[in-house]
Design a protein around this motif. Structure first.
Motif, PDB file in Angstrom:
ATOM      1  N   ILE A   2       0.840  -1.195   0.000  1.00  0.00           N
ATOM      2  CA  ILE A   2       0.000   0.000   0.000  1.00  0.00           C
ATOM      3  C   ILE A   2       0.880   1.252   0.000  1.00  0.00           C
ATOM      4  CG2 ILE A   2      -1.736   1.331   1.260  1.00  0.00           C
ATOM      5  CD1 ILE A   2      -2.787  -1.249   0.048  1.00  0.00           C
ATOM      6  N   LYS A   3       0.681   2.095  -0.999  1.00  0.00           N
ATOM      7  CA  LYS A   3       1.440   3.348  -1.105  1.00  0.00           C
ATOM      8  C   LYS A   3       0.603   4.576  -0.793  1.00  0.00           C
ATOM      9  CE  LYS A   3       4.583   1.545  -4.649  1.00  0.00           C
ATOM     10  NZ  LYS A   3       5.115   1.750  -6.040  1.00  0.00           N
ATOM     11  N   ALA A   4      -0.734   4.417  -0.751  1.00  0.00           N
ATOM     12  CA  ALA A   4      -1.620   5.559  -0.510  1.00  0.00           C
ATOM     13  C   ALA A   4      -2.867   5.088   0.228  1.00  0.00           C
ATOM     14  CB  ALA A   4      -2.018   6.221  -1.820  1.00  0.00           C
ATOM     15  N   VAL A   5      -3.394   5.965   1.077  1.00  0.00           N
ATOM     16  CA  VAL A   5      -4.658   5.687   1.754  1.00  0.00           C
ATOM     17  C   VAL A   5      -5.644   6.784   1.382  1.00  0.00           C
ATOM     18  CG1 VAL A   5      -5.843   5.267   3.931  1.00  0.00           C
ATOM     19  CG2 VAL A   5      -3.451   4.592   3.674  1.00  0.00           C
ATOM     20  N   LEU A   6      -6.824   6.363   0.918  1.00  0.00           N
ATOM     21  CA  LEU A   6      -7.895   7.268   0.522  1.00  0.00           C
ATOM     22  C   LEU A   6      -8.964   7.209   1.608  1.00  0.00           C
ATOM     23  CD1 LEU A   6      -8.280   5.954  -3.159  1.00  0.00           C
ATOM     24  CD2 LEU A   6      -6.462   7.415  -2.213  1.00  0.00           C
ATOM     25  N   PHE A   7      -9.193   8.319   2.277  1.00  0.00           N
ATOM     26  CA  PHE A   7     -10.132   8.353   3.387  1.00  0.00           C
ATOM     27  C   PHE A   7     -11.425   9.058   3.006  1.00  0.00           C
ATOM     28  CE2 PHE A   7      -6.070   8.087   5.681  1.00  0.00           C
ATOM     29  CZ  PHE A   7      -6.356   7.148   6.663  1.00  0.00           C
ATOM     30  N   ASP A   8     -12.542   8.455   3.358  1.00  0.00           N
ATOM     31  CA  ASP A   8     -13.775   9.218   3.444  1.00  0.00           C
ATOM     32  C   ASP A   8     -13.573  10.242   4.565  1.00  0.00           C
ATOM     33  OD1 ASP A   8     -16.664   9.808   3.234  1.00  0.00           O
ATOM     34  OD2 ASP A   8     -16.751   8.799   5.181  1.00  0.00           O
ATOM     35  N   LEU A   9     -14.378  11.294   4.566  1.00  0.00           N
ATOM     36  CA  LEU A   9     -14.190  12.350   5.565  1.00  0.00           C
ATOM     37  C   LEU A   9     -15.174  12.220   6.734  1.00  0.00           C
ATOM     38  CD1 LEU A   9     -12.695  14.913   6.435  1.00  0.00           C
ATOM     39  CD2 LEU A   9     -14.299  16.233   5.030  1.00  0.00           C
ATOM     40  N   ASP A  10     -16.440  12.559   6.494  1.00  0.00           N
ATOM     41  CA  ASP A  10     -17.434  12.567   7.570  1.00  0.00           C
ATOM     42  C   ASP A  10     -17.745  11.153   8.046  1.00  0.00           C
ATOM     43  OD1 ASP A  10     -18.257  15.447   7.793  1.00  0.00           O
ATOM     44  OD2 ASP A  10     -18.608  15.138   5.662  1.00  0.00           O
ATOM     45  N   LYS A  57       1.564   9.176  11.752  1.00  0.00           N
ATOM     46  CA  LYS A  57       2.361   7.964  11.569  1.00  0.00           C
ATOM     47  C   LYS A  57       2.411   7.564  10.092  1.00  0.00           C
ATOM     48  CE  LYS A  57       1.494   6.062  16.195  1.00  0.00           C
ATOM     49  NZ  LYS A  57       2.904   6.187  16.667  1.00  0.00           N
ATOM     50  N   LEU A  58       1.272   7.709   9.406  1.00  0.00           N
ATOM     51  CA  LEU A  58       1.255   7.384   7.973  1.00  0.00           C
ATOM     52  C   LEU A  58       2.188   8.297   7.197  1.00  0.00           C
ATOM     53  CD1 LEU A  58      -2.543   6.689   7.294  1.00  0.00           C
ATOM     54  CD2 LEU A  58      -0.686   5.014   7.480  1.00  0.00           C
ATOM     55  N   LYS A  59       2.218   9.566   7.543  1.00  0.00           N
ATOM     56  CA  LYS A  59       3.128  10.501   6.873  1.00  0.00           C
ATOM     57  C   LYS A  59       4.580  10.094   7.122  1.00  0.00           C
ATOM     58  CE  LYS A  59       2.067  13.884   5.013  1.00  0.00           C
ATOM     59  NZ  LYS A  59       1.742  14.137   3.577  1.00  0.00           N
ATOM     60  N   GLU A  60       4.875   9.688   8.358  1.00  0.00           N
ATOM     61  CA  GLU A  60       6.236   9.249   8.684  1.00  0.00           C
ATOM     62  C   GLU A  60       6.630   8.015   7.882  1.00  0.00           C
ATOM     63  OE1 GLU A  60       6.306   8.581  12.868  1.00  0.00           O
ATOM     64  OE2 GLU A  60       6.088  10.706  13.388  1.00  0.00           O
ATOM     65  N   MET A  61       5.645   7.183   7.563  1.00  0.00           N
ATOM     66  CA  MET A  61       5.888   5.961   6.793  1.00  0.00           C
ATOM     67  C   MET A  61       5.995   6.235   5.289  1.00  0.00           C
ATOM     68  SD  MET A  61       3.109   3.610   8.848  1.00  0.00           S
ATOM     69  CE  MET A  61       3.281   2.118   7.850  1.00  0.00           C
ATOM     70  N   GLY A  62       5.763   7.481   4.888  1.00  0.00           N
ATOM     71  CA  GLY A  62       5.846   7.834   3.473  1.00  0.00           C
ATOM     72  C   GLY A  62       4.598   7.491   2.676  1.00  0.00           C
ATOM     73  N   ILE A  63       3.492   7.272   3.370  1.00  0.00           N
ATOM     74  CA  ILE A  63       2.235   6.945   2.700  1.00  0.00           C
ATOM     75  C   ILE A  63       1.566   8.227   2.200  1.00  0.00           C
ATOM     76  CG2 ILE A  63      -0.055   5.930   2.995  1.00  0.00           C
ATOM     77  CD1 ILE A  63       2.196   3.896   3.133  1.00  0.00           C
ATOM     78  N   LYS A  64       1.101   8.217   0.965  1.00  0.00           N
ATOM     79  CA  LYS A  64       0.383   9.356   0.411  1.00  0.00           C
ATOM     80  C   LYS A  64      -1.061   9.337   0.928  1.00  0.00           C
ATOM     81  CE  LYS A  64       3.197   9.488  -3.779  1.00  0.00           C
ATOM     82  NZ  LYS A  64       3.209   9.465  -5.268  1.00  0.00           N
ATOM     83  N   LEU A  65      -1.606  10.522   1.176  1.00  0.00           N
ATOM     84  CA  LEU A  65      -2.916  10.622   1.810  1.00  0.00           C
ATOM     85  C   LEU A  65      -3.884  11.467   0.993  1.00  0.00           C
ATOM     86  CD1 LEU A  65      -1.824  11.243   5.525  1.00  0.00           C
ATOM     87  CD2 LEU A  65      -2.371   9.062   4.417  1.00  0.00           C
ATOM     88  N   ALA A  66      -5.116  10.952   0.860  1.00  0.00           N
ATOM     89  CA  ALA A  66      -6.164  11.683   0.150  1.00  0.00           C
ATOM     90  C   ALA A  66      -7.468  11.594   0.922  1.00  0.00           C
ATOM     91  CB  ALA A  66      -6.366  11.108  -1.249  1.00  0.00           C
ATOM     92  N   VAL A  67      -8.266  12.627   0.813  1.00  0.00           N
ATOM     93  CA  VAL A  67      -9.659  12.582   1.242  1.00  0.00           C
ATOM     94  C   VAL A  67     -10.501  12.433  -0.009  1.00  0.00           C
ATOM     95  CG1 VAL A  67     -11.570  14.052   2.008  1.00  0.00           C
ATOM     96  CG2 VAL A  67      -9.573  13.766   3.452  1.00  0.00           C
ATOM     97  N   LEU A  78      -6.371   4.275  14.618  1.00  0.00           N
ATOM     98  CA  LEU A  78      -4.976   3.857  14.676  1.00  0.00           C
ATOM     99  C   LEU A  78      -4.755   2.456  14.103  1.00  0.00           C
ATOM    100  CD1 LEU A  78      -3.896   5.343  18.113  1.00  0.00           C
ATOM    101  CD2 LEU A  78      -2.771   5.775  15.910  1.00  0.00           C
ATOM    102  N   ASP A  79      -5.816   1.670  14.007  1.00  0.00           N
ATOM    103  CA  ASP A  79      -5.687   0.329  13.441  1.00  0.00           C
ATOM    104  C   ASP A  79      -5.303   0.347  11.963  1.00  0.00           C
ATOM    105  OD1 ASP A  79      -6.291  -0.816  15.859  1.00  0.00           O
ATOM    106  OD2 ASP A  79      -8.386  -1.220  15.379  1.00  0.00           O
ATOM    107  N   VAL A  80      -5.465   1.498  11.312  1.00  0.00           N
ATOM    108  CA  VAL A  80      -5.039   1.608   9.905  1.00  0.00           C
ATOM    109  C   VAL A  80      -3.552   1.296   9.776  1.00  0.00           C
ATOM    110  CG1 VAL A  80      -4.714   3.202   7.966  1.00  0.00           C
ATOM    111  CG2 VAL A  80      -6.845   3.243   9.251  1.00  0.00           C
ATOM    112  N   ILE A  81      -2.776   1.674  10.779  1.00  0.00           N
ATOM    113  CA  ILE A  81      -1.327   1.434  10.742  1.00  0.00           C
ATOM    114  C   ILE A  81      -1.042  -0.061  10.626  1.00  0.00           C
ATOM    115  CG2 ILE A  81       0.868   1.798  11.914  1.00  0.00           C
ATOM    116  CD1 ILE A  81      -0.561   4.371  11.015  1.00  0.00           C
ATOM    117  N   SER A  82      -1.755  -0.856  11.398  1.00  0.00           N
ATOM    118  CA  SER A  82      -1.559  -2.315  11.350  1.00  0.00           C
ATOM    119  C   SER A  82      -1.912  -2.883   9.989  1.00  0.00           C
ATOM    120  CB  SER A  82      -2.403  -2.984  12.433  1.00  0.00           C
ATOM    121  OG  SER A  82      -2.025  -2.549  13.730  1.00  0.00           O
ATOM    122  N   VAL A  83      -2.960  -2.341   9.370  1.00  0.00           N
ATOM    123  CA  VAL A  83      -3.340  -2.798   8.038  1.00  0.00           C
ATOM    124  C   VAL A  83      -2.234  -2.513   7.034  1.00  0.00           C
ATOM    125  CG1 VAL A  83      -4.947  -2.427   6.118  1.00  0.00           C
ATOM    126  CG2 VAL A  83      -5.819  -2.535   8.459  1.00  0.00           C
TER     127      VAL A  83
END
Length: 214
Positions: free
Chosen positions: A2-10, A92-102, A203-208
């Protein structure tokens, strides 16, 4: 991997569930003089307003949207908080170099406003809102757009959300998917879509991510 995590917002990153429910209730009562049960209203969470309201009215569709938005925006800033653990998880995701999107069905101006109030705006690389795509959740286009902007393949992205619409969006795009068990929506409907993962807290996203890195 996994190189990126796409998050729903609300309902996934920020807790606006009460605000959204009250906004829907206000619009139906004030415009159509209808009082809908909570279960019916929560089925509308996560969709652009037009698609939620057109089932109930065509003649007063714009009036419904205006009523919802007026009520929502007047109270938004006092009813918009990051869920516990969200800021630590994103850091933590930023520290891991994971790209983040909403990836949200919320208008961009209000999405950005809510993210800034919740203190998470600066952590994200991009925001994909209804203005960016012709098709919306549950179609895959919003997730595909996010992957395009982030420069990752769909199979390298994880879509995280509290609604079955988020899971379907990710699946239709070819992403891995993750449901949140802290949803206030119908958990059985979320489970029925068979996401690849479920988490109990942000925080469980980190484990995934760590599991997929193996």
């Amino acid at each position: 991997m996994i190189k990126a995590v796409l998050f729903d917002l609300d309902g996934t990153l920020i807790d606006t569930n009460e605000l959204i429910f009250n906004s829907f209730s206000h619009a139906f009562k004030s415009v159509l003089n209808m009082e809908l049960p909570q279960k019916e209203i929560t089925t509308m969470f996560g969709r652009p307003l037009k698609y939620s309201f057109e089932k109930y009215t065509q003649d007063k569709l714009e009036e419904m949207i205006h009523s919802y938005r007026s009520y929502n925006e007047e109270r938004h800033d006092n009813m918009c908080f990051a869920f516990d653990g969200v800021k630590d998880m994103l850091g933590k995701l930023k520290e891991m170099g994971i790209k983040l999107a909403v990836v949200t069905s919320k208008r961009k101006v209000l999405a950005e406003r809510g993210m800034k109030i919740a203190g998470i705006y600066e952590m994200f690389d991009i925001i994909v809102s209804p203005e960016n795509t012709e098709k919306h959740k549950p179609e895959g286009e919003p997730a595909l757009k996010a992957c395009e902007l982030l420069g990752v393949l769909p199979e390298e992205a994880l879509m995280v959300g509290d609604s079955h619409l988020d899971i379907l969006c990710g699946q239709n795009a070819g992403c891995k998917t993750c449901g949140v068990k802290y949803t206030t929506l119908q958990i059985k409907e979320l489970e029925a879509r068979k996401p690849d993962f479920f988490i109990d807290n942000p925080l469980d996203v980190i484990s995934v991510i760590e599991e997929k890195a193996v």
